[in-house]
Design a protein around this motif. Structure first.
Motif, PDB file in Angstrom:
ATOM      1  N   ILE A  27      10.788   7.101   2.922  1.00  0.00           N
ATOM      2  CA  ILE A  27       9.530   6.929   3.288  1.00  0.00           C
ATOM      3  C   ILE A  27       9.175   5.797   2.931  1.00  0.00           C
ATOM      4  N   SER A  28       8.610   4.871   3.874  1.00  0.00           N
ATOM      5  CA  SER A  28       8.362   3.418   3.496  1.00  0.00           C
ATOM      6  C   SER A  28       6.944   3.490   3.078  1.00  0.00           C
ATOM      7  N   PRO A  29       6.421   2.042   2.202  1.00  0.00           N
ATOM      8  CA  PRO A  29       5.365   2.009   2.017  1.00  0.00           C
ATOM      9  C   PRO A  29       4.150   2.128   2.904  1.00  0.00           C
ATOM     10  N   SER A  30       4.664   1.750   4.148  1.00  0.00           N
ATOM     11  CA  SER A  30       3.382   1.966   5.192  1.00  0.00           C
ATOM     12  C   SER A  30       3.078   3.428   5.546  1.00  0.00           C
ATOM     13  N   GLN A  31       4.205   4.252   5.508  1.00  0.00           N
ATOM     14  CA  GLN A  31       4.016   5.694   5.912  1.00  0.00           C
ATOM     15  C   GLN A  31       3.478   6.240   4.814  1.00  0.00           C
ATOM     16  N   TRP A  32       3.780   5.791   3.284  1.00  0.00           N
ATOM     17  CA  TRP A  32       2.738   6.553   2.523  1.00  0.00           C
ATOM     18  C   TRP A  32       1.452   5.994   2.363  1.00  0.00           C
ATOM     19  N   LYS A  33       1.150   4.937   2.857  1.00  0.00           N
ATOM     20  CA  LYS A  33      -0.424   4.390   3.281  1.00  0.00           C
ATOM     21  C   LYS A  33      -0.906   5.491   4.035  1.00  0.00           C
ATOM     22  N   SER A  34      -0.191   6.097   5.121  1.00  0.00           N
ATOM     23  CA  SER A  34      -0.807   6.972   5.976  1.00  0.00           C
ATOM     24  C   SER A  34      -0.852   8.282   5.349  1.00  0.00           C
ATOM     25  N   VAL A  35       0.157   8.667   4.745  1.00  0.00           N
ATOM     26  CA  VAL A  35      -0.169   9.854   3.984  1.00  0.00           C
ATOM     27  C   VAL A  35      -1.331  10.004   3.078  1.00  0.00           C
TER      28      VAL A  35
END
Length: 419
Positions: A27-35
């Motif tokens: 899971i990428s940092p950008s995806q974590w930002k969305s989470v």
């Protein structure tokens, strides 16, 4: 579901059991930002961060975004600690003053979490026997709390006031004092109140934060949490936090709950398919242990499809507040309920969402109860406020509210809430 939604659900499930999320290295940092943005929308950011802090993508989110999420989570936990302390002071004072307040939701639910203050509460709610209301109001007011929307004639009878909201003048607590659990302005919600006719006689004592605190019976608590979820679904929607509470309460006290009564009571207010979908979401995504909770054979007989409700829940945010469009779409769903109560055909029409019936308007304009002739003025005020909100928001447009409203009316029809 997309990847962000799946990781969000897995993160919340881990938080409920006190575990750390694994198998999320890709899971990428950008995806974590969305989470984390989704977690903020559902008001569970501290819970999620607590479960995923060791994931590589989270560690890589060290820039401004990562620090902002962590800072916000710390602020939420600190404020919740302050609210809890103030509430317990008020609760103790009420008990000393001869009042027997029943705690509902809030602190009761938080006490079930591995890290209670990571599960924030927007407010604390207590249920008061109407004969004790005036005494309770005096005590709460003496504790640095300011009452809001008290009737101009100060008539606090249960026939005139469902609940009284208090805001801290020197503290961050928001407290709601209820004389009944649901609004009396709707036949649907009044019918829910009838299901709790013995709540004062059946109340129990639970030890929370080292204190003996009155709560509803375990069966009434579960029924109330389910119907409270249902109430918000009828309005603008509900978020994952309410289903988390149901999951943990069922896991802890399910063996003491009369599930047969809950099924029958939910059916009586046309919430049976909705309730089935909630329990399926809890079991499939949040760790509900059906065997331990005494639910195994009940779940086998449940036929409702939880997928549409899950999708609506994820997009709703806490109490359906994910967008102004969704909040304003409640005009359609509440009108659908009002029509259904009268046995009239339900249509998701625009006219009734702009000019709702007086009973619906009373929720935000309490003066209409005593001054029904002011309904046109309330309509005008509502329209003006809506225009200001949509003008200042890039994400809320009248067309979006209409679309969401019509879709949610169909969802209510799908779950048998309306015909």
């Amino acid at each position: 579901m997309n990847t962000v939604e799946m990781i969000f659900l897995k993160s919340v499930r881990c938080a409920l059991s006190g575990e750390i999320l694994k198998d999320a290295d890709d899971i990428s940092p950008s995806q974590w930002k969305s989470v984390f943005s989704m977690a903020q929308m559902h008001r569970v950011l501290p819970l999620v961060l607590d479960a995923v802090y060791s994931c590589p993508g989270v560690k890589a989110l060290d820039g401004e975004s990562g620090n902002l999420f962590r800072k916000r989570a710390r602020e939420i936990v600190l404020l919740q600690t302050m609210r809890t302390e103030k509430f317990l002071q008020i609760y103790d004072r009420l008990i000393d003053g001869g009042v027997s307040p029943i705690l509902i939701k809030g602190l009761l639910c938080r006490s079930l979490y591995p890290n209670p203050d990571c599960r924030p509460s927007g407010d604390e709610d207590i249920l008061i026997c109407p004969q004790e209301t005036e005494k309770a109001v005096d005590i709460i007011s003496q504790m640095g709390m300011q009452a809001k929307d008290v009737p101009y004639d100060h008539n606090l009878s249960a026939d005139n006031v469902d609940e009284i909201a208090f805001y801290g003048t020197d503290n961050p607590l928001h407290l709601e004092l209820h004389q009944r659990l649901f609004s009396s302005r709707s036949e649907t919600f009044s019918a829910m109140n009838a299901l709790f006719s013995r709540c004062f006689e059946d109340k129990i004592t639970q030890t929370i934060h080292g204190r003996d605190i009155y709560t509803l019976s375990h069966t009434d608590n579960m029924l109330y949490m389910m119907l409270h979820c249902f109430k918000h679904f009828i309005h603008s929607g509900f978020g994952i936090r309410q289903v988390c509470d149901i999951t943990l309460y069922a896991n802890q006290y399910g063996h003491l709950i009369d599930w047969g009564k809950i099924m029958a009571d939910c059916k009586a207010v046309r919430a049976d398919a909705f309730q089935e979908a909630i329990l399926k979401i809890a079991q499939k995504h949040l760790g509900l242990d059906a065997q331990a909770a005494g639910l195994a054979h009940w779940l086998l007989d449940m036929t409702a499809d939880e997928t549409p409700l899950l999708e609506d829940m994820l997009s709703a945010g806490v109490y359906g507040s994910s967008s102004l469009s969704r909040q304003h779409s409640s005009g359609f769903t509440l009108n659908a309920i009002a029509k259904s109560e009268k046995g009239a055909p339900v249509r998701a029409g625009l006219l009734h969402s702009v000019f709702p019936p007086r009973k619906i308007m009373e929720a935000k304009y309490p003066y209409l109860k005593n001054s029904p002739y002011l309904l046109p003025a309330a309509w005008a005020d509502r329209i003006i406020k809506y225009r200001k909100e949509t003008k200042s928001s890039l994400t809320s447009k009248p067309t979006a509210a209409v679309k969401i409203g019509k879709e949610r009316v169909e969802l209510m029809r799908y779950y048998g809430i309306i015909d």
